[in-house]
Write a protein that holds these residues in place. Sequence first.
Motif, PDB file in Angstrom:
ATOM      1  N   SER A 250     -41.496  -3.695  10.230  1.00  0.00           N
ATOM      2  CA  SER A 250     -42.601  -2.868  10.668  1.00  0.00           C
ATOM      3  C   SER A 250     -42.148  -1.787  11.638  1.00  0.00           C
ATOM      4  O   SER A 250     -42.954  -1.087  12.210  1.00  0.00           O
ATOM      5  N   SER A 251     -40.848  -1.673  11.794  1.00  0.00           N
ATOM      6  CA  SER A 251     -40.400  -0.842  12.908  1.00  0.00           C
ATOM      7  C   SER A 251     -39.797   0.494  12.518  1.00  0.00           C
ATOM      8  O   SER A 251     -39.568   1.317  13.389  1.00  0.00           O
ATOM      9  N   HIS A 252     -39.545   0.723  11.236  1.00  0.00           N
ATOM     10  CA  HIS A 252     -38.839   1.957  10.890  1.00  0.00           C
ATOM     11  C   HIS A 252     -39.469   2.634   9.668  1.00  0.00           C
ATOM     12  O   HIS A 252     -40.681   2.782   9.637  1.00  0.00           O
ATOM     13  N   GLY A 253     -38.675   3.021   8.684  1.00  0.00           N
ATOM     14  CA  GLY A 253     -39.267   3.694   7.537  1.00  0.00           C
ATOM     15  C   GLY A 253     -38.279   3.984   6.431  1.00  0.00           C
ATOM     16  O   GLY A 253     -37.106   3.618   6.510  1.00  0.00           O
TER      17      GLY A 253
ATOM     18  N   SER B 219     -44.108   5.421  13.883  1.00  0.00           N
ATOM     19  CA  SER B 219     -44.498   6.688  14.508  1.00  0.00           C
ATOM     20  C   SER B 219     -43.393   7.245  15.391  1.00  0.00           C
ATOM     21  O   SER B 219     -43.617   7.646  16.533  1.00  0.00           O
ATOM     22  N   HIS B 220     -42.192   7.273  14.828  1.00  0.00           N
ATOM     23  CA  HIS B 220     -41.070   7.898  15.532  1.00  0.00           C
ATOM     24  C   HIS B 220     -41.214   9.413  15.555  1.00  0.00           C
ATOM     25  O   HIS B 220     -40.771  10.074  16.474  1.00  0.00           O
ATOM     26  N   GLY B 221     -41.795   9.965  14.479  1.00  0.00           N
ATOM     27  CA  GLY B 221     -41.734  11.410  14.307  1.00  0.00           C
ATOM     28  C   GLY B 221     -40.319  11.838  13.941  1.00  0.00           C
ATOM     29  O   GLY B 221     -39.442  11.007  13.706  1.00  0.00           O
TER      30      GLY B 221
ATOM     31  N   SER C  94     -37.248  10.780  16.386  1.00  0.00           N
ATOM     32  CA  SER C  94     -37.374  11.464  17.672  1.00  0.00           C
ATOM     33  C   SER C  94     -37.353  10.543  18.884  1.00  0.00           C
ATOM     34  O   SER C  94     -37.153  11.011  20.000  1.00  0.00           O
ATOM     35  N   HIS C  95     -37.561   9.246  18.694  1.00  0.00           N
ATOM     36  CA  HIS C  95     -37.689   8.359  19.858  1.00  0.00           C
ATOM     37  C   HIS C  95     -36.345   8.074  20.503  1.00  0.00           C
ATOM     38  O   HIS C  95     -36.275   7.702  21.664  1.00  0.00           O
ATOM     39  N   SER C  96     -35.269   8.201  19.711  1.00  0.00           N
ATOM     40  CA  SER C  96     -33.913   8.008  20.228  1.00  0.00           C
ATOM     41  C   SER C  96     -32.979   8.612  19.193  1.00  0.00           C
ATOM     42  O   SER C  96     -33.440   9.119  18.178  1.00  0.00           O
ATOM     43  N   ASP C  97     -31.671   8.570  19.444  1.00  0.00           N
ATOM     44  CA  ASP C  97     -30.742   9.125  18.447  1.00  0.00           C
ATOM     45  C   ASP C  97     -30.575   8.111  17.320  1.00  0.00           C
ATOM     46  O   ASP C  97     -29.616   7.361  17.276  1.00  0.00           O
ATOM     47  N   GLN C  98     -31.557   8.107  16.437  1.00  0.00           N
ATOM     48  CA  GLN C  98     -31.588   7.174  15.309  1.00  0.00           C
ATOM     49  C   GLN C  98     -31.740   7.996  14.041  1.00  0.00           C
ATOM     50  O   GLN C  98     -32.727   8.718  13.891  1.00  0.00           O
ATOM     51  N   SER C  99     -30.738   7.921  13.158  1.00  0.00           N
ATOM     52  CA  SER C  99     -30.795   8.731  11.945  1.00  0.00           C
ATOM     53  C   SER C  99     -30.759   7.844  10.710  1.00  0.00           C
ATOM     54  O   SER C  99     -29.993   6.893  10.627  1.00  0.00           O
ATOM     55  N   TYR C 100     -31.602   8.215   9.766  1.00  0.00           N
ATOM     56  CA  TYR C 100     -31.820   7.445   8.539  1.00  0.00           C
ATOM     57  C   TYR C 100     -31.251   8.199   7.354  1.00  0.00           C
ATOM     58  O   TYR C 100     -31.284   9.433   7.330  1.00  0.00           O
ATOM     59  N   TYR C 101     -30.794   7.428   6.347  1.00  0.00           N
ATOM     60  CA  TYR C 101     -30.145   8.019   5.183  1.00  0.00           C
ATOM     61  C   TYR C 101     -30.670   7.348   3.910  1.00  0.00           C
ATOM     62  O   TYR C 101     -30.537   6.137   3.759  1.00  0.00           O
TER      63      TYR C 101
HETATM   64 CU   LIG Z   1     -37.085   2.812  14.030  1.00  0.00          CU
END
Ligand SMILES: [Cu+2]
Length: 231
Positions: free
Chosen positions: A33-36, A141-143, A216-223
């Motif tokens: 439930s925490s990411h996307g 809702s990281h944006g 946007s909430h931290s330096d977290q990048s998705y691929y």
């Molecule tokens: Cu996340």
Amino acid sequence: MKVPATGRRRFAYPAIIALAAALLTVVTPGTASSHGTTIDPSSRNYGCWSRWGNQFQNPAMQTQDPMCWQAWQTDTNAMWNWNGLFREGVQGNHQGAIPNGQLCSGGRTGDGRYRAMDVPGNWRATNIGRNFTLRLLDQASHGADYIRVYVTRQGYNPLTTALGWNHLELVAQVGNTPPSQWQKVTTPHQGVQINIPATANGRSGRHLVYTIWQASHSDQSYYFCADVNIT
Ligand SMILES: [Cu+2]
């Protein structure tokens, strides 16, 4: 194999089923439930989860959806955690962090949990037109600081070749977008989503859509790798 035969036998006991259900409730949706991820066209692991999550031991998958079969055999957690394919602290240097051939696993992030996503082959592909809309679901809702959407160049063959940076062409880009500017959704999952229009001129047939989502909430990048058939 993460699910040994003994695991199946144990499921015969109702008490164990209840316990397993309770554990899944705590463990799976907790992380889930925490990411996307991209849900349309769907990322490789999200597609495997949505098609087979409720029957992941069904041997029919082996012939009907062989790439998902190999993915489930490699690590079930790649599907249960379909929304957790990210790296942290990349500082924008995605190419430096992720070697060619490992783009679909985020450079084997999470101790290689998603490594099956890198395997080229006949993944189920979503039919799209040259003008298409990519839908990204953000459950937390990281944006976004930014979202970059790439499509593979004509000539690249996802059935035979693991994805490299050299195969990609940027086709759409979104800048800083706080979650208030995303659309609130409750189905198929709770969260916010963003629809990104993109154009893949001069392409037809099988391709990959590759998405980088810088949260946007931290330096977290998705691929995300999404298999498509461009018609
Ligand atoms: Cu996340």
